[in-house]
Design an enzyme around this catalytic site. Sequence first.
Site, PDB file in Angstrom:
ATOM      1  CB  CYS A 140      -0.913  -0.007   1.236  1.00  0.00           C
ATOM      2  SG  CYS A 140      -1.818  -1.559   1.458  1.00  0.00           S
TER       3      CYS A 140
ATOM      4  CG  ASN B 282       4.026   0.237   2.029  1.00  0.00           C
ATOM      5  OD1 ASN B 282       3.527  -0.639   1.355  1.00  0.00           O
ATOM      6  ND2 ASN B 282       5.166   0.832   1.699  1.00  0.00           N
ATOM      7  N   GLY B 283       3.145  -2.765   3.552  1.00  0.00           N
ATOM      8  CA  GLY B 283       3.976  -3.959   3.539  1.00  0.00           C
ATOM      9  C   GLY B 283       3.178  -5.209   3.813  1.00  0.00           C
ATOM     10  CD  GLU B 284       1.026  -8.115   2.404  1.00  0.00           C
ATOM     11  OE1 GLU B 284       0.525  -8.579   3.447  1.00  0.00           O
ATOM     12  OE2 GLU B 284       0.347  -7.630   1.471  1.00  0.00           O
TER      13      GLU B 284
ATOM     14  CG  ASP C 201      -0.680  -8.102   6.829  1.00  0.00           C
ATOM     15  OD1 ASP C 201      -1.722  -7.524   6.471  1.00  0.00           O
ATOM     16  OD2 ASP C 201       0.416  -7.921   6.262  1.00  0.00           O
TER      17      ASP C 201
ATOM     18  CG  LEU D 164      -2.153  -4.170  -4.181  1.00  0.00           C
ATOM     19  CD1 LEU D 164      -2.970  -3.847  -5.421  1.00  0.00           C
ATOM     20  CD2 LEU D 164      -0.686  -4.392  -4.549  1.00  0.00           C
ATOM     21  CB  SER D 165      -7.322  -5.669  -1.107  1.00  0.00           C
ATOM     22  OG  SER D 165      -7.879  -4.403  -0.842  1.00  0.00           O
TER      23      SER D 165
END
Length: 640
Positions: free
Chosen positions: A2, A79-81, A104, A51-52
């Site tokens: 994102c 922003n990230g995972e 997450d 961004l899903s």
Amino acid sequence: MCGLLGILTANGNAEDFVPALERALPCMRHRGPDDAGTWHDSDAAFGFNRLSIIDIAHSHQPLRWGPEDEPDRYAMTFNGEIYNYVELRKELADLGYKFNTSGDGEPIVVGFHHWGESVVEHLRGMFGIAIWDTKEKKLFLARDQFGIKPLFVATTEQGTVFSSEKKTILEMAKEMNLDLSLDKRAIEHYVDLQYVPEPESLHANIFRLESGCTAIVRPGGKLEQKRYFKPRFPVAQVAKGKEQDLFDRIARVLEDSVEKHMRADVTVGSFLSGGIDSTAIAALAKRHNPDLLTFTTGFEREGYSEVDVAAESAAAIGAEHIVKIVSPEEYAGAIPKIMWYLDDPVADPSLVPLYFVAAEARKHVKVVLSGEGADELFGGYTIYKEPLSLAPFEKIPSPLRKGLGQLSKVLPDGMKGKSLLERGSMTMEERYYGNARSFNFEQMQRVIPWAKRDWDHREVTAPIYVESTGFDPVARMQHLDLFTWMRGDILVKADKINMANSLELRVPFLDKEVFKVAETIPYDLKIANGTTKYALRKALEQIVPPHVLHRKKLGFPVPMRHWLAGDELFGWAQDTINESGTDDIFNKRAVLEMLNEHREGVSDHSRRLWTVLAFMVWHGIFVEHRIDPQIEDRDYPVEL
């Protein structure tokens, strides 16, 4: 994946900045076209593009959370995972915490409430984080250990603004009273190294929170940065006969990392360049996705592509393979757009084919895996073998070594042994600047006459070398590259170019658990039997096809030398130089002379020319506002 944007105001007037934030947010809609949101209180305003990927129906941001007695205490953008979010959620739920989503992001803010700033030490993933604590009145910022995700920051008397992309801060510059002067020292660093080293940006008053760092900011206060991740590369030994145990540990941790990196509620594909790193990731990913798609790119000019080898690798692991061929015309046409997405120029020609293969991949998947980081963690660059060839010089007294250096200067260029004497006379701190350098000082002065005589690469590298005192020679080079080349070039293009296509790139080699194993590999198992990444290659013997196992990685090689000398890009380069409004920065006559020398075969100036040309295009977009990057479907101004 994102994009986050926010401001912590100095005067409690956050509402006044909401219109500017809403105007700037679409500048990075490519990072998150699926959803957008804003939130503010009196002190802070947050914006977000999503961004899903995980928990698609929920996990909207900015995310609010608080314990039962303090509901909505925190506001977070992220922003990230986080790949261990399932385990984190269980750990925190067992401690009594309640969750409202299954994504997450929420475990981060819950973990921040429980562990405070040390929450980052519990996260396994890539991230740029901003958490506003409405009770304590403090803003917490953080980046992941390696700097996979970016975070730009600027502070004025109006407050502190932060974002995943610098262009959104530029868009808010008027409201922030932000001086957008360029940093001439950063320009020197860029011209010499091909990238702008952290924490700098080309704008003097905008910088990057460094990789592996957190920061606290209070309203009206200064940013207080703290490093939480320090690579150590301890001097390691493996008992004779126990090497296979190490190789097995590497294989297990890589398989676990890829398995975690496959967590998503959307389809995950993989880039495949034909080398051992990307092939290993794709082969492991195939175990978790029988219908894995792989992607690569090449060029129309024969001999500059790994397309055939990549296709052979894809066939060997049983993956469906998709190829994008890039023409010189496509290449030149995409350069302004790519420089806009980058925020600051990176003089790496492979950015352009990466852009096209990412665009192709996005037609099929939303997430891709890639092999970035393997060289830095496992000792993969050919230059890492240099300490072996220069070892005899280490036994020579320093005055005599310096004398050999003076001797090398009077030897004719091209004479055998000249380079060996020159490099052998220097310490590692003097000779090794990382994996890229465009200009030496004399060449730099030719194109930027104002360059200061006191500049050399050690201004950037010296503090990093201090941190690696006591490491083995290869580990010192790895350590330097982690903080220079990798986060200045490799990870910038990995984030910005894939996000330009709303594609999430994941890098399983750059995982904290993988690093814990990689840093224990001894010197003699990194560089052994005349090869690089020896331990990694041994670990992958049962994973990658034999034709790839000992093949040199080429990535996406670009025929830049040929194109700049020929009809493909010579005219474009000439026009770019002549039309550029950078006369106060470059000696444009000298640059044109270099271009002609290159065409006539007098000298190969391709790397140096590309460094200057990339900057000129960037300058035409962000400073002169002369070049339209032609970003499709935008609802924000061309002039940033």
